[in-house]
Motif scaffolding. Structure first.
Motif, PDB file in Angstrom:
ATOM      1  N   ARG A 140       0.860  -1.123  -0.043  1.00  0.00           N
ATOM      2  CA  ARG A 140       0.018  -0.034  -0.181  1.00  0.00           C
ATOM      3  C   ARG A 140       0.705   1.253   0.048  1.00  0.00           C
ATOM      4  N   ALA A 141       1.952   1.450   0.830  1.00  0.00           N
ATOM      5  CA  ALA A 141       2.852   2.507   0.917  1.00  0.00           C
ATOM      6  C   ALA A 141       3.666   2.656  -0.417  1.00  0.00           C
ATOM      7  N   LEU A 142       4.107   1.522  -1.034  1.00  0.00           N
ATOM      8  CA  LEU A 142       4.733   1.701  -2.225  1.00  0.00           C
ATOM      9  C   LEU A 142       3.767   2.141  -3.171  1.00  0.00           C
ATOM     10  N   THR A 143       2.574   1.709  -3.442  1.00  0.00           N
ATOM     11  CA  THR A 143       1.615   2.157  -4.232  1.00  0.00           C
ATOM     12  C   THR A 143       1.303   3.588  -4.077  1.00  0.00           C
ATOM     13  N   LYS A 144       1.454   4.034  -3.018  1.00  0.00           N
ATOM     14  CA  LYS A 144       0.935   5.429  -2.782  1.00  0.00           C
ATOM     15  C   LYS A 144       2.176   6.269  -3.171  1.00  0.00           C
ATOM     16  N   ILE A 145       3.552   5.779  -2.784  1.00  0.00           N
ATOM     17  CA  ILE A 145       4.673   6.372  -3.424  1.00  0.00           C
ATOM     18  C   ILE A 145       4.647   6.436  -4.831  1.00  0.00           C
ATOM     19  N   GLN A 192       9.270  12.328  -8.716  1.00  0.00           N
ATOM     20  CA  GLN A 192       9.488  11.368  -9.671  1.00  0.00           C
ATOM     21  C   GLN A 192      10.539  10.158  -9.498  1.00  0.00           C
ATOM     22  N   ALA A 193      11.698  10.412  -8.949  1.00  0.00           N
ATOM     23  CA  ALA A 193      12.766   9.591  -8.523  1.00  0.00           C
ATOM     24  C   ALA A 193      12.238   8.527  -7.450  1.00  0.00           C
ATOM     25  N   ALA A 194      11.291   8.974  -6.434  1.00  0.00           N
ATOM     26  CA  ALA A 194      10.947   8.186  -5.442  1.00  0.00           C
ATOM     27  C   ALA A 194       9.833   7.189  -6.006  1.00  0.00           C
ATOM     28  N   ALA A 195       8.972   7.772  -6.841  1.00  0.00           N
ATOM     29  CA  ALA A 195       7.951   6.933  -7.693  1.00  0.00           C
ATOM     30  C   ALA A 195       8.627   6.029  -8.268  1.00  0.00           C
ATOM     31  N   LYS A 196       9.732   6.184  -9.177  1.00  0.00           N
ATOM     32  CA  LYS A 196      10.221   5.095 -10.055  1.00  0.00           C
ATOM     33  C   LYS A 196      10.942   4.026  -9.117  1.00  0.00           C
ATOM     34  N   ILE A 197      11.607   4.334  -7.981  1.00  0.00           N
ATOM     35  CA  ILE A 197      12.003   3.326  -7.125  1.00  0.00           C
ATOM     36  C   ILE A 197      10.636   2.538  -6.846  1.00  0.00           C
ATOM     37  N   ALA A 198       9.793   3.235  -6.121  1.00  0.00           N
ATOM     38  CA  ALA A 198       8.588   2.603  -5.841  1.00  0.00           C
ATOM     39  C   ALA A 198       7.881   1.400  -6.869  1.00  0.00           C
ATOM     40  N   ALA A 199       7.739   2.138  -8.102  1.00  0.00           N
ATOM     41  CA  ALA A 199       7.070   1.227  -9.086  1.00  0.00           C
ATOM     42  C   ALA A 199       7.894  -0.027  -9.416  1.00  0.00           C
ATOM     43  N   GLN A 200       9.390   0.277  -9.451  1.00  0.00           N
ATOM     44  CA  GLN A 200      10.367  -0.940  -9.810  1.00  0.00           C
ATOM     45  C   GLN A 200      10.111  -2.079  -8.462  1.00  0.00           C
ATOM     46  N   THR A 201      10.004  -1.365  -7.431  1.00  0.00           N
ATOM     47  CA  THR A 201       9.877  -2.554  -6.255  1.00  0.00           C
ATOM     48  C   THR A 201       8.520  -3.278  -6.338  1.00  0.00           C
ATOM     49  N   LEU A 202       7.483  -2.522  -6.725  1.00  0.00           N
ATOM     50  CA  LEU A 202       6.315  -3.338  -6.746  1.00  0.00           C
ATOM     51  C   LEU A 202       6.100  -4.030  -7.818  1.00  0.00           C
ATOM     52  N   ALA A 249      10.799  -5.464   0.578  1.00  0.00           N
ATOM     53  CA  ALA A 249      10.168  -4.253   0.360  1.00  0.00           C
ATOM     54  C   ALA A 249      10.541  -3.683   1.641  1.00  0.00           C
ATOM     55  N   VAL A 250      11.009  -4.235   2.817  1.00  0.00           N
ATOM     56  CA  VAL A 250      11.377  -3.220   4.071  1.00  0.00           C
ATOM     57  C   VAL A 250      12.595  -2.711   3.659  1.00  0.00           C
ATOM     58  N   GLU A 251      13.606  -3.286   2.966  1.00  0.00           N
ATOM     59  CA  GLU A 251      14.965  -2.758   2.532  1.00  0.00           C
ATOM     60  C   GLU A 251      14.501  -1.426   1.821  1.00  0.00           C
ATOM     61  N   ARG A 252      13.540  -1.585   0.856  1.00  0.00           N
ATOM     62  CA  ARG A 252      13.247  -0.480  -0.109  1.00  0.00           C
ATOM     63  C   ARG A 252      12.583   0.581   0.393  1.00  0.00           C
ATOM     64  N   LEU A 253      11.819   0.227   1.487  1.00  0.00           N
ATOM     65  CA  LEU A 253      11.255   1.476   2.195  1.00  0.00           C
ATOM     66  C   LEU A 253      12.095   2.073   2.994  1.00  0.00           C
ATOM     67  N   GLN A 254      13.050   1.381   3.574  1.00  0.00           N
ATOM     68  CA  GLN A 254      13.964   2.081   4.239  1.00  0.00           C
ATOM     69  C   GLN A 254      14.850   2.939   3.196  1.00  0.00           C
ATOM     70  N   LEU A 255      15.244   2.466   2.336  1.00  0.00           N
ATOM     71  CA  LEU A 255      15.685   3.365   1.176  1.00  0.00           C
ATOM     72  C   LEU A 255      15.071   4.564   0.936  1.00  0.00           C
ATOM     73  N   LEU A 256      13.731   4.536   0.781  1.00  0.00           N
ATOM     74  CA  LEU A 256      12.926   5.569   0.341  1.00  0.00           C
ATOM     75  C   LEU A 256      12.688   6.587   1.743  1.00  0.00           C
ATOM     76  N   GLU A 279      12.995  13.509  -0.848  1.00  0.00           N
ATOM     77  CA  GLU A 279      11.670  13.726  -1.206  1.00  0.00           C
ATOM     78  C   GLU A 279      10.781  13.655   0.163  1.00  0.00           C
ATOM     79  N   PRO A 280      10.309  14.955   0.335  1.00  0.00           N
ATOM     80  CA  PRO A 280       9.568  14.781   1.753  1.00  0.00           C
ATOM     81  C   PRO A 280       8.115  13.911   1.769  1.00  0.00           C
ATOM     82  N   LEU A 281       7.246  13.865   0.539  1.00  0.00           N
ATOM     83  CA  LEU A 281       6.186  12.997   0.703  1.00  0.00           C
ATOM     84  C   LEU A 281       6.636  11.444   0.914  1.00  0.00           C
ATOM     85  N   ALA A 282       7.298  11.124  -0.163  1.00  0.00           N
ATOM     86  CA  ALA A 282       7.811   9.651   0.135  1.00  0.00           C
ATOM     87  C   ALA A 282       8.582   9.511   1.174  1.00  0.00           C
TER      88      ALA A 282
END
Length: 178
Positions: free
Chosen positions: A113-118, A124-134, A151-158, A163-166
């Motif tokens: 859910r969090a990765l979809t929101k991001i 753009q950069a955070a969205a690309k990371i989240a989309a690749q992770t999903l 997923a936890v490792e990628r969320l820790q990276l984000l 980027e404040p929202l991500a």
């Protein structure tokens, strides 16, 4: 000079052809056990073979798949007769595994859910990371615990990105999973 470039092009073509053949042979070799077990392989490679289901990525589907998988593995490992004080501990073990499976499925659902929101966000950069992770989570053949770890490792990276929202969404997801 023309002979040298012709030789180099020929070598590259040969290399590409050999690589393509290796890939095709690798796929054919991976199908051999399925055809060897199937007595009716003339009807097709997978005719009569039972497919191994991939665990779904949704929370309810993952919970049902995990419960079915645990029940099958418990039946397969259970001896015919168990008695004594260890029998109580053995009866508790599937419940603990069920709780762990539920925790993993809930955390994986929260991470998705969090990765979809991001991924749908304006950064753009955070969205690309989240989309690749999903995308990797949806195509992964690993068990749910390994997918959750990724997923936890990628969320820790984000959560460390500028980027404040991500960053806020990733931190909130990590807090919810803890």
């Amino acid at each position: 000079m023309a002979e040298v470039s012709f030789f180099i092009l020929g070598a590259l073509f040969t290399f590409a052809l050999a690589a393509a053949l290796l890939v095709l042979l690798g796929n054919a070799i991976s199908l051999l056990p399925a055809t060897a077990r199937n007595p009716r392989h003339s009807e097709g490679v997978f005719a009569g073979a039972e497919p191994v289901p991939r665990p779904p990525s949704s929370f309810a589907g993952a919970q049902a798949w995990q419960a079915d998988h645990l029940a099958r593995s418990d039946r397969a490992s259970r001896p015919s007769a168990r008695a004594g004080p260890k029998a109580d501990l053995i009866r508790l073990e599937p419940a603990a595994r069920q709780r762990e499976a539920y925790r993993i499925a809930a955390a994986l659902d929260e991470a998705e859910r969090a990765l979809t929101k991001i991924a749908k966000g304006p950064e753009q950069a955070a969205a690309k990371i989240a989309a690749q992770t999903l995308r990797r989570l949806s195509m992964a053949a690993e068990p749910p615990k390994a997918r959750l770890r990724f997923a936890v490792e990628r969320l820790q990276l984000l959560a460390l990105r500028p980027e404040p929202l991500a960053r806020l969404a990733a931190q909130a997801a990590l807090r919810a999973m803890a």
